[in-house]
Motif scaffolding. Structure first.
Motif, PDB file in Angstrom:
ATOM      1  N   LEU A 146       0.867  -1.180   0.000  1.00  0.00           N
ATOM      2  CA  LEU A 146       0.000   0.000   0.000  1.00  0.00           C
ATOM      3  C   LEU A 146       0.898   1.221   0.000  1.00  0.00           C
ATOM      4  O   LEU A 146       2.073   1.138   0.365  1.00  0.00           O
ATOM      5  N   VAL A 147       0.365   2.360  -0.429  1.00  0.00           N
ATOM      6  CA  VAL A 147       1.123   3.608  -0.395  1.00  0.00           C
ATOM      7  C   VAL A 147       0.276   4.680   0.270  1.00  0.00           C
ATOM      8  O   VAL A 147      -0.956   4.642   0.239  1.00  0.00           O
ATOM      9  N   VAL A 148       0.963   5.626   0.885  1.00  0.00           N
ATOM     10  CA  VAL A 148       0.295   6.728   1.580  1.00  0.00           C
ATOM     11  C   VAL A 148       0.521   8.006   0.791  1.00  0.00           C
ATOM     12  O   VAL A 148       1.660   8.403   0.559  1.00  0.00           O
ATOM     13  N   HIS A 149      -0.574   8.633   0.377  1.00  0.00           N
ATOM     14  CA  HIS A 149      -0.523   9.903  -0.348  1.00  0.00           C
ATOM     15  C   HIS A 149      -1.147  11.001   0.508  1.00  0.00           C
ATOM     16  O   HIS A 149      -2.077  10.754   1.277  1.00  0.00           O
ATOM     17  N   SER A 150      -0.683  12.238   0.338  1.00  0.00           N
ATOM     18  CA  SER A 150      -1.496  13.391   0.722  1.00  0.00           C
ATOM     19  C   SER A 150      -2.594  13.492  -0.325  1.00  0.00           C
ATOM     20  O   SER A 150      -2.303  13.590  -1.523  1.00  0.00           O
ATOM     21  N   LEU A 151      -3.845  13.440   0.098  1.00  0.00           N
ATOM     22  CA  LEU A 151      -4.941  13.326  -0.863  1.00  0.00           C
ATOM     23  C   LEU A 151      -4.980  14.505  -1.824  1.00  0.00           C
ATOM     24  O   LEU A 151      -5.344  14.356  -2.991  1.00  0.00           O
ATOM     25  N   LYS A 152      -4.578  15.677  -1.365  1.00  0.00           N
ATOM     26  CA  LYS A 152      -4.621  16.842  -2.250  1.00  0.00           C
ATOM     27  C   LYS A 152      -3.648  16.724  -3.417  1.00  0.00           C
ATOM     28  O   LYS A 152      -3.794  17.411  -4.422  1.00  0.00           O
ATOM     29  N   ASP A 153      -2.622  15.848  -3.285  1.00  0.00           N
ATOM     30  CA  ASP A 153      -1.642  15.665  -4.352  1.00  0.00           C
ATOM     31  C   ASP A 153      -2.002  14.529  -5.301  1.00  0.00           C
ATOM     32  O   ASP A 153      -1.281  14.296  -6.279  1.00  0.00           O
ATOM     33  N   LEU A 154      -3.083  13.819  -5.020  1.00  0.00           N
ATOM     34  CA  LEU A 154      -3.427  12.638  -5.808  1.00  0.00           C
ATOM     35  C   LEU A 154      -4.319  13.029  -6.983  1.00  0.00           C
ATOM     36  O   LEU A 154      -5.336  13.706  -6.794  1.00  0.00           O
ATOM     37  N   PRO A 155      -3.952  12.641  -8.215  1.00  0.00           N
ATOM     38  CA  PRO A 155      -4.813  12.952  -9.362  1.00  0.00           C
ATOM     39  C   PRO A 155      -6.221  12.408  -9.157  1.00  0.00           C
ATOM     40  O   PRO A 155      -6.423  11.371  -8.500  1.00  0.00           O
ATOM     41  N   THR A 156      -7.206  13.102  -9.712  1.00  0.00           N
ATOM     42  CA  THR A 156      -8.594  12.653  -9.545  1.00  0.00           C
ATOM     43  C   THR A 156      -8.934  11.477 -10.452  1.00  0.00           C
ATOM     44  O   THR A 156      -9.849  10.710 -10.146  1.00  0.00           O
ATOM     45  N   ALA A 157      -8.221  11.331 -11.562  1.00  0.00           N
ATOM     46  CA  ALA A 157      -8.491  10.208 -12.461  1.00  0.00           C
ATOM     47  C   ALA A 157      -8.006   8.913 -11.823  1.00  0.00           C
ATOM     48  O   ALA A 157      -6.917   8.868 -11.247  1.00  0.00           O
ATOM     49  N   PRO A 158      -8.796   7.839 -11.896  1.00  0.00           N
ATOM     50  CA  PRO A 158      -8.355   6.569 -11.317  1.00  0.00           C
ATOM     51  C   PRO A 158      -7.154   6.005 -12.060  1.00  0.00           C
ATOM     52  O   PRO A 158      -6.981   6.238 -13.257  1.00  0.00           O
ATOM     53  N   ALA A 159      -6.314   5.289 -11.353  1.00  0.00           N
ATOM     54  CA  ALA A 159      -5.161   4.628 -11.947  1.00  0.00           C
ATOM     55  C   ALA A 159      -5.528   3.167 -12.193  1.00  0.00           C
ATOM     56  O   ALA A 159      -6.025   2.486 -11.294  1.00  0.00           O
ATOM     57  N   GLU A 160      -5.269   2.684 -13.383  1.00  0.00           N
ATOM     58  CA  GLU A 160      -5.641   1.318 -13.730  1.00  0.00           C
ATOM     59  C   GLU A 160      -4.953   0.323 -12.800  1.00  0.00           C
ATOM     60  O   GLU A 160      -3.749   0.393 -12.561  1.00  0.00           O
ATOM     61  N   GLY A 161      -5.735  -0.575 -12.253  1.00  0.00           N
ATOM     62  CA  GLY A 161      -5.205  -1.598 -11.371  1.00  0.00           C
ATOM     63  C   GLY A 161      -5.092  -1.189  -9.920  1.00  0.00           C
ATOM     64  O   GLY A 161      -4.708  -2.008  -9.072  1.00  0.00           O
ATOM     65  N   LEU A 162      -5.442   0.073  -9.611  1.00  0.00           N
ATOM     66  CA  LEU A 162      -5.324   0.577  -8.248  1.00  0.00           C
ATOM     67  C   LEU A 162      -6.647   1.167  -7.772  1.00  0.00           C
ATOM     68  O   LEU A 162      -7.503   1.527  -8.570  1.00  0.00           O
ATOM     69  N   ARG A 163      -6.777   1.289  -6.470  1.00  0.00           N
ATOM     70  CA  ARG A 163      -7.943   1.959  -5.881  1.00  0.00           C
ATOM     71  C   ARG A 163      -7.540   2.570  -4.544  1.00  0.00           C
ATOM     72  O   ARG A 163      -6.516   2.193  -3.958  1.00  0.00           O
ATOM     73  N   ILE A 164      -8.330   3.528  -4.087  1.00  0.00           N
ATOM     74  CA  ILE A 164      -8.111   4.098  -2.758  1.00  0.00           C
ATOM     75  C   ILE A 164      -8.754   3.156  -1.754  1.00  0.00           C
ATOM     76  O   ILE A 164      -9.979   3.050  -1.670  1.00  0.00           O
ATOM     77  N   GLY A 165      -7.916   2.466  -1.003  1.00  0.00           N
ATOM     78  CA  GLY A 165      -8.422   1.458  -0.075  1.00  0.00           C
ATOM     79  C   GLY A 165      -8.959   2.038   1.212  1.00  0.00           C
ATOM     80  O   GLY A 165      -9.816   1.433   1.856  1.00  0.00           O
ATOM     81  N   ALA A 166      -8.470   3.207   1.609  1.00  0.00           N
ATOM     82  CA  ALA A 166      -8.946   3.839   2.837  1.00  0.00           C
ATOM     83  C   ALA A 166      -8.610   5.319   2.816  1.00  0.00           C
ATOM     84  O   ALA A 166      -7.596   5.727   2.257  1.00  0.00           O
ATOM     85  N   VAL A 167      -9.484   6.100   3.424  1.00  0.00           N
ATOM     86  CA  VAL A 167      -9.236   7.529   3.675  1.00  0.00           C
ATOM     87  C   VAL A 167      -9.385   7.735   5.178  1.00  0.00           C
ATOM     88  O   VAL A 167     -10.500   7.727   5.701  1.00  0.00           O
ATOM     89  N   PRO A 168      -8.282   7.868   5.901  1.00  0.00           N
ATOM     90  CA  PRO A 168      -8.369   8.073   7.361  1.00  0.00           C
ATOM     91  C   PRO A 168      -8.990   9.427   7.711  1.00  0.00           C
ATOM     92  O   PRO A 168      -9.181  10.289   6.851  1.00  0.00           O
ATOM     93  N   LYS A 169      -9.266   9.602   8.998  1.00  0.00           N
ATOM     94  CA  LYS A 169      -9.876  10.846   9.469  1.00  0.00           C
ATOM     95  C   LYS A 169      -8.989  12.033   9.141  1.00  0.00           C
ATOM     96  O   LYS A 169      -7.783  12.002   9.320  1.00  0.00           O
ATOM     97  N   ARG A 170      -9.632  13.072   8.664  1.00  0.00           N
ATOM     98  CA  ARG A 170      -8.927  14.263   8.195  1.00  0.00           C
ATOM     99  C   ARG A 170      -8.365  15.074   9.356  1.00  0.00           C
ATOM    100  O   ARG A 170      -8.978  15.204  10.420  1.00  0.00           O
ATOM    101  N   ALA A 171      -7.193  15.639   9.114  1.00  0.00           N
ATOM    102  CA  ALA A 171      -6.632  16.616  10.044  1.00  0.00           C
ATOM    103  C   ALA A 171      -7.159  18.009   9.662  1.00  0.00           C
ATOM    104  O   ALA A 171      -8.059  18.137   8.826  1.00  0.00           O
ATOM    105  N   ASP A 172      -6.612  19.047  10.263  1.00  0.00           N
ATOM    106  CA  ASP A 172      -7.045  20.416   9.998  1.00  0.00           C
ATOM    107  C   ASP A 172      -6.861  20.746   8.517  1.00  0.00           C
ATOM    108  O   ASP A 172      -5.763  20.634   7.970  1.00  0.00           O
ATOM    109  N   ALA A 173      -7.932  21.147   7.849  1.00  0.00           N
ATOM    110  CA  ALA A 173      -7.880  21.424   6.408  1.00  0.00           C
ATOM    111  C   ALA A 173      -7.438  22.847   6.092  1.00  0.00           C
ATOM    112  O   ALA A 173      -7.262  23.187   4.922  1.00  0.00           O
ATOM    113  N   ARG A 174      -7.232  23.673   7.095  1.00  0.00           N
ATOM    114  CA  ARG A 174      -6.958  25.091   6.851  1.00  0.00           C
ATOM    115  C   ARG A 174      -5.520  25.345   6.406  1.00  0.00           C
ATOM    116  O   ARG A 174      -4.635  24.531   6.603  1.00  0.00           O
TER     117      ARG A 174
END
Length: 312
Positions: free
Chosen positions: A74-102
């Motif tokens: 598995l890999v950990v991304h900052s969600l804001k840096d992740l392209p919105t288009a899906p990557a073939e063969g991959l999926r977002i397996g989990a989105v943990p609780k968000r920290a401060d968005a400000r």
């Protein structure tokens, strides 16, 4: 003895800190060993501005390649840096609780955006932040900066800049939030879609044991809010470096979203706000969140967002 769960990450201090937090949770949930695999990305090696690199995917591509190659589980991304288009063969397996968005201002002498002197030098690598700063303080001299959080804070502490703007979540994960002299409210300074949230990306098929671990990492409300925000970008066909801010929140079963597109000089902006009631099972709620983001983006496009700002 089962093989360790390998977690891919960038090698920056922030990436390692947030991945370390996820690794601790994976270790507790699985009861097994965890190995952190450091991957170098284009965004780490290039000193060019994010906007000139295209923004979208410069931090994600190498991580995704390592995941597809089986070098990690598995890999950990900052969600804001992740392209919105899906990557073939991959999926977002989990989105943990968000920290401060400000966004956070870190300025010399405890200054705020309002009290910075005329012509103050402020650093940021984000076109969205540039536009927002210019909309409030057109007198500021803005510098395009790169580097890790310590490097950026060093511009202020060393005196070459009067202030920088960074994500509050990143400061918090590194224990540096006390450096902030002001936190910008999302109502006036909407942050990047997905800011403050992490994405745990996996191959489409994962072992049952890992699927159980992912389920424990998932935070449904964060995924719904981030889905709505990122759906705005997807519909606008905009990258993560585009001057677009979006904020979604959940109040009981009501999902509320506001999205804003800025001209780069900060002189103009367009906003759209929508809401809907969340109903049905989780998959249906994800569809509703996506629909909400598309609805806001369609309103922005009809109002001229594509002519207002460079979205690609």
């Amino acid at each position: 003895m089962s093989a360790p769960i390998r977690i891919g990450t960038r090698g920056s201090a922030l990436a390692l800190a947030q991945t370390g937090q996820i690794a601790d949770r994976v270790r507790r949930a699985s009861g097994g060993e965890v190995e952190i695999v450091t991957v170098t990305t284009e965004g780490d090696t290039s000193r060019a501005s994010l906007s000139s690199l295209g923004g979208t995917g410069v931090f994600a591509s190498a991580l995704r390649e390592a995941l597809l190659a089986g070098e990690c589980d598995l890999v950990v991304h900052s969600l804001k840096d992740l392209p919105t288009a899906p990557a073939e063969g991959l999926r977002i397996g989990a989105v943990p609780k968000r920290a401060d968005a400000r966004d956070a201002l870190i300025a010399r002498d405890g200054l705020t955006l309002a009290t910075l002197p005329e012509g103050a030098r402020v650093g940021t690598g984000s076109p969205r932040r540039v536009a927002q700063l210019r909309s409030v303080r057109p007198d500021l001299v803005l510098s395009d900066i790169r580097g890790n959080i310590d490097t950026r804070l060093g511009f202020v502490h060393g005196g070459s800049l009067d202030a920088v703007v960074l994500a509050a979540a990143g400061l918090g994960r590194l224990g540096r939030l006390d450096a902030a002299t002001e936190l910008f409210e999302l109502s006036a300074h909407p942050s990047a879609p997905g800011q403050g949230a992490l994405a745990i990306e996996v191959r489409e098929r994962v072992p049952a044991a890992l699927a159980g671990v992912l389920q424990g990492l998932e935070h449904a409300s964060t995924r719904l809010a981030a889905t709505a925000e990122r759906a705005v970008l997807a519909r606008l066909e905009a990258g993560c470096a585009a001057p677009v801010g979006a904020t979604a929140l959940i109040d009981s079963d009501l999902l509320l979203l506001t999205a804003t597109v800025y001209s780069i000089d900060g002189s103009r902006s367009l906003s759209a706000s929508h809401g809907l009631v969340l109903e049905g099972p989780p998959a249906a709620r994800i569809e509703l969140a996506t629909e909400l983001g598309h609805r806001a983006a369609d309103e922005l496009l009809e109002a001229g967002a594509a002519e207002l700002a460079p979205l690609r």
